[in-house]
Structure formats: C-alpha cells, structure tokens
Motif scaffolding. Structure first.
Motif, PDB file in Angstrom:
ATOM      1  N   ALA A 166       0.789  -1.138   0.102  1.00 39.01           N
ATOM      2  CA  ALA A 166      -0.183  -0.224   0.316  1.00 39.01           C
ATOM      3  C   ALA A 166       0.764   1.203   0.231  1.00 39.01           C
ATOM      4  O   ALA A 166       0.594   2.140  -0.917  1.00 39.01           O
ATOM      5  CB  ALA A 166      -1.421   0.047   1.205  1.00 39.01           C
ATOM      6  N   ILE A 167       2.002   1.128   1.477  1.00 39.97           N
ATOM      7  CA  ILE A 167       2.934   2.338   0.748  1.00 39.97           C
ATOM      8  C   ILE A 167       3.227   2.093  -0.477  1.00 39.97           C
ATOM      9  O   ILE A 167       3.716   3.873  -0.847  1.00 39.97           O
ATOM     10  CB  ILE A 167       4.141   2.404   1.810  1.00 39.97           C
ATOM     11  CG1 ILE A 167       3.185   1.884   2.993  1.00 39.97           C
ATOM     12  CG2 ILE A 167       5.156   2.557   2.340  1.00 39.97           C
ATOM     13  CD1 ILE A 167       4.339   1.847   4.356  1.00 39.97           C
ATOM     14  N   LEU A 216      -4.836   0.352   2.387  1.00 36.94           N
ATOM     15  CA  LEU A 216      -5.673  -0.471   0.249  1.00 36.94           C
ATOM     16  C   LEU A 216      -5.767   0.162  -0.434  1.00 36.94           C
ATOM     17  O   LEU A 216      -5.590  -0.088  -1.908  1.00 36.94           O
ATOM     18  CB  LEU A 216      -5.324  -1.282   1.048  1.00 36.94           C
ATOM     19  CG  LEU A 216      -4.449  -2.681   1.582  1.00 36.94           C
ATOM     20  CD1 LEU A 216      -5.707  -3.971   2.305  1.00 36.94           C
ATOM     21  CD2 LEU A 216      -2.900  -2.799   1.561  1.00 36.94           C
ATOM     22  N   VAL A 217      -6.460   1.281  -0.345  1.00 32.21           N
ATOM     23  CA  VAL A 217      -7.039   1.739  -1.333  1.00 32.21           C
ATOM     24  C   VAL A 217      -7.585   3.205  -1.336  1.00 32.21           C
ATOM     25  O   VAL A 217      -8.055   4.315  -1.435  1.00 32.21           O
ATOM     26  CB  VAL A 217      -8.864   1.695  -1.212  1.00 32.21           C
ATOM     27  CG1 VAL A 217      -9.544  -0.121  -1.507  1.00 32.21           C
ATOM     28  CG2 VAL A 217      -9.670   2.008   1.032  1.00 32.21           C
ATOM     29  N   GLY A 218      -5.903   3.546  -0.211  1.00 29.38           N
ATOM     30  CA  GLY A 218      -5.660   5.069  -0.586  1.00 29.38           C
ATOM     31  C   GLY A 218      -6.775   5.860   0.527  1.00 29.38           C
ATOM     32  O   GLY A 218      -6.372   7.171   0.077  1.00 29.38           O
ATOM     33  N   GLU A 219      -7.653   5.088   1.276  1.00 34.65           N
ATOM     34  CA  GLU A 219      -7.931   5.848   1.964  1.00 34.65           C
ATOM     35  C   GLU A 219      -7.087   5.629   3.496  1.00 34.65           C
ATOM     36  O   GLU A 219      -7.625   5.948   4.918  1.00 34.65           O
ATOM     37  CB  GLU A 219      -9.376   5.227   2.629  1.00 34.65           C
ATOM     38  CG  GLU A 219     -10.453   6.268   0.984  1.00 34.65           C
ATOM     39  CD  GLU A 219     -10.364   7.652   0.673  1.00 34.65           C
ATOM     40  OE1 GLU A 219     -10.238   7.703   1.687  1.00 34.65           O
ATOM     41  OE2 GLU A 219     -11.040   7.279  -0.683  1.00 34.65           O
ATOM     42  N   SER A 279       5.040  12.820   4.304  1.00 37.95           N
ATOM     43  CA  SER A 279       4.143  12.994   2.918  1.00 37.95           C
ATOM     44  C   SER A 279       4.370  11.595   2.675  1.00 37.95           C
ATOM     45  O   SER A 279       3.579  11.267   1.549  1.00 37.95           O
ATOM     46  CB  SER A 279       5.604  13.681   2.618  1.00 37.95           C
ATOM     47  OG  SER A 279       6.902  12.965   2.365  1.00 37.95           O
ATOM     48  N   LEU A 280       4.909   9.988   2.983  1.00 36.46           N
ATOM     49  CA  LEU A 280       5.121   9.111   2.398  1.00 36.46           C
ATOM     50  C   LEU A 280       4.117   8.613   3.249  1.00 36.46           C
ATOM     51  O   LEU A 280       3.161   7.334   2.652  1.00 36.46           O
ATOM     52  CB  LEU A 280       6.154   8.359   3.536  1.00 36.46           C
ATOM     53  CG  LEU A 280       7.878   8.790   2.826  1.00 36.46           C
ATOM     54  CD1 LEU A 280       8.974   7.850   3.135  1.00 36.46           C
ATOM     55  CD2 LEU A 280       7.777   9.138   1.756  1.00 36.46           C
ATOM     56  N   MET A 281       3.521   9.083   4.749  1.00 38.20           N
ATOM     57  CA  MET A 281       2.512   8.226   4.990  1.00 38.20           C
ATOM     58  C   MET A 281       0.713   9.366   4.235  1.00 38.20           C
ATOM     59  O   MET A 281       0.160   8.472   3.645  1.00 38.20           O
ATOM     60  CB  MET A 281       2.095   8.771   6.162  1.00 38.20           C
ATOM     61  CG  MET A 281       3.270   7.557   7.145  1.00 38.20           C
ATOM     62  SD  MET A 281       3.381   6.454   7.172  1.00 38.20           S
ATOM     63  CE  MET A 281       4.919   6.217   5.744  1.00 38.20           C
ATOM     64  N   GLU A 282       1.409   9.858   4.073  1.00 40.70           N
ATOM     65  CA  GLU A 282       0.276  10.881   3.488  1.00 40.70           C
ATOM     66  C   GLU A 282      -0.390  10.463   1.613  1.00 40.70           C
ATOM     67  O   GLU A 282      -1.335  11.082   0.897  1.00 40.70           O
ATOM     68  CB  GLU A 282       0.489  12.763   3.790  1.00 40.70           C
ATOM     69  CG  GLU A 282       0.413  12.494   4.709  1.00 40.70           C
ATOM     70  CD  GLU A 282       0.338  14.292   4.751  1.00 40.70           C
ATOM     71  OE1 GLU A 282       1.205  15.136   3.762  1.00 40.70           O
ATOM     72  OE2 GLU A 282       0.309  15.482   6.250  1.00 40.70           O
ATOM     73  N   SER A 283       0.874   9.628   0.946  1.00 42.12           N
ATOM     74  CA  SER A 283       0.633   9.281  -0.379  1.00 42.12           C
ATOM     75  C   SER A 283      -0.484   7.926  -0.586  1.00 42.12           C
ATOM     76  O   SER A 283      -1.049   7.716  -1.300  1.00 42.12           O
ATOM     77  CB  SER A 283       1.977   7.960  -0.630  1.00 42.12           C
ATOM     78  OG  SER A 283       2.202   7.835   0.231  1.00 42.12           O
ATOM     79  N   PRO A 296     -10.857  -0.134  11.976  1.00 43.77           N
ATOM     80  CA  PRO A 296     -12.067  -1.471  10.657  1.00 43.77           C
ATOM     81  C   PRO A 296     -12.401  -2.903  10.857  1.00 43.77           C
ATOM     82  O   PRO A 296     -13.191  -2.989  10.432  1.00 43.77           O
ATOM     83  CB  PRO A 296     -10.441  -1.224   9.555  1.00 43.77           C
ATOM     84  CG  PRO A 296      -9.508   0.014  10.100  1.00 43.77           C
ATOM     85  CD  PRO A 296      -9.304  -0.686  11.535  1.00 43.77           C
ATOM     86  N   ALA A 297     -11.660  -3.348  11.607  1.00 45.37           N
ATOM     87  CA  ALA A 297     -12.252  -4.652  11.451  1.00 45.37           C
ATOM     88  C   ALA A 297     -14.234  -5.072  12.912  1.00 45.37           C
ATOM     89  O   ALA A 297     -14.451  -5.897  11.921  1.00 45.37           O
ATOM     90  CB  ALA A 297     -11.372  -5.820  12.652  1.00 45.37           C
TER      91      ALA A 297
END
Length: 264
Positions: free
Chosen positions: A14-15, A123-126, A147-151, A174-175
């Motif tokens: 995801a990252i 995994l879906v950019g959220e 910035s890496l985590m905000e990507s 999320p679970a």
C-alpha cells in the motif's frame, strides 16, 4: 538507493503503491526484501521495484528504510540488519507496540527513528496513520515521513504516548467496522434483500456517514439526531442498540486493543 522495505506484505505494498501513484519516488528508487521468492516476484511484477532475498542487502543500500514486518519478528530482523544500516539512514517502523526507545535499544544506539501506525484502508488510498519521531529526526525528515504516509491517505503527527490509542481507534477499528457492515447486510438478507445488494447498501451507508462527519464537521451525535424522527424507525433501532450496550461494547473493544498493544 532511496527507500528500502524489509517485508513486502499488504501494508508495504500500500505504501509503495501510494508513493508511486503520487510521484514521490520512482520505482527505480525503491527496493525490498521478503521471505519467499513468490512474494518477491509478485511485487517486482506489480511495481517494477528492485527485490532481494537479503534483508541486510536492502538495509545497506537504503537512505530511508521501512520496517514492515510483524512485531513478533521485528527483533530478529533488526539483529540481522543493524550492522548493515548506515548511521544516517532514516528508519521508519510500522510495527504495532514497539516504542521508539525499544527500537533504539534494538539497534544498539542512537538512530533516526520514525514510528508509524497505518491501517488497512491504506490499501485503497484511504489510510489514516499516526506518526511520531525521536529527537534525532529533523523537521525536514519529519515532513518527509509524513509525506510518505500521506501518499495513501491521511497522516498526523502525534505524541508517542498516544500511539497505542491510535492503533486501537484507527488501526484495529476497521475490523469492527467490517463486522458492523456484515451484520447490517445479514439483517438486510433476513428482511428479504439479495446478499450482494444488502452488502452494497450497508457499505455505502457507512462510507457516506463517515464522509458526513469529516466534511460537515458536525458532532456524530448531532448527525444521529438528524436521522432520528420522533416516533420513527431509526430511534426505535437506537433504543435497541442502547439496550444491548452498543456504545459501551465498542469502547470496551477499543480499550482492550489499547491494553494489548501496550503488552506487545
């Protein structure tokens, strides 16, 4: 080499995907290691990054090193790579429950350390990621880490003492949301809806409700009251949930996750 990943599981992917999509780095600037050739080949095919079966080799060539392994394997991995990591390498850990002090001791000395707690919607950019840093990390490196985590979603700098809470509120939750969606879909099926349609309606209701909270800035209680007409169907459902201890159960679940994180 720019950024190295030790571990190429779902969160690492995801990252990597987020960084490439946002143009923060190119595939040529990323390398990664994993246990199995199957994983290495799959990640290379999907993202075009350099892959290596040696954790130490990846660590040695990385200016930024992301530790994306499960907490129970982290100590072993650090023993394997600590002599290969350069003194000026920025080390980012996404392992739950492992404090900055723990990481520093595991590496055997002062290092530039960033601790992050992302969640699976990455995994879906959220995604939603909590970030904390130690004193060796500069303001520029802190901004870079964010910035890496905000990507792949939203990221916020937090005090380390709050990281266990971050892990529960955004990491584990999320679970519980998935369980809630599943339960709503089951109720829809019980009331006669086709399974796929019930699941789609329940999922969209949760997604839309979350956007209402974020975009209106209204308190969730106020938004709840807007849906509850006097003597209507919704307030009747709220009454049943309250009788079942719905909010207390949710709070207890998250607090149990916090406590477990503190013991990792």
């Amino acid at each position: 080499m720019g950024i190295g990943f030790i571990g190429l599981g779902n969160m690492a992917r995801a990252i990597i995907g987020g960084m490439l999509e946002q143009g923060i780095v190119s595939a040529q600037d990323i390398c990664g290691s994993a246990k199995t050739r199957k994983t290495l080949d799959a990640v290379h095919r999907e993202y075009g990054i350099e892959v290596n079966s040696s954790n130490a080799a990846v660590a040695a060539q990385s200016q930024t090193l992301v530790l994306a392994v499960k907490p129970q394997f982290l100590e072993e991995v650090i023993r394997e790579i600590r002599d290969a990591v350069r003194p000026d390498t920025l080390i980012i850990s996404i392992a739950a429950g492992k404090s900055l002090n723990w990481l520093e001791e595991a590496f055997g000395g002062k290092r530039k350390l960033v601790r992050c707690m992302p969640n699976t919607p990455a995994l879906v950019g959220e995604g939603c990621t909590g970030v904390c840093v130690n004193g060796a990390v500069s303001e520029e490196e802190t901004r870079y880490s964010l910035s890496l985590m905000e990507s792949f979603g939203k990221a916020s700098l937090v005090e380390e003492r709050l990281m266990d809470a971050v892990g529960a509120v955004s990491g584990s939750s999320p679970a519980y949301v998935f369980m809630f969606i599943e339960a709503m879909a089951d109720a829809g099926v019980a009331a006669g809806m086709p399974r796929a349609q019930a699941l789609a309606f329940a999922s969209q209701a949760v997604y839309g409700s979350a956007r209402l909270v974020l975009e209106t800035g209204k308190h969730p209680g106020e938004l709840k009251d807007m849906v509850c007409s006097p003597g209507g169907t919704t307030i009747e459902g709220v009454r049943v949930l309250e009788e079942a201890g719905f909010r207390g159960a949710v709070m207890n679940a998250l607090l149990a996750a916090v406590e477990k994180s503190r013991k990792l």
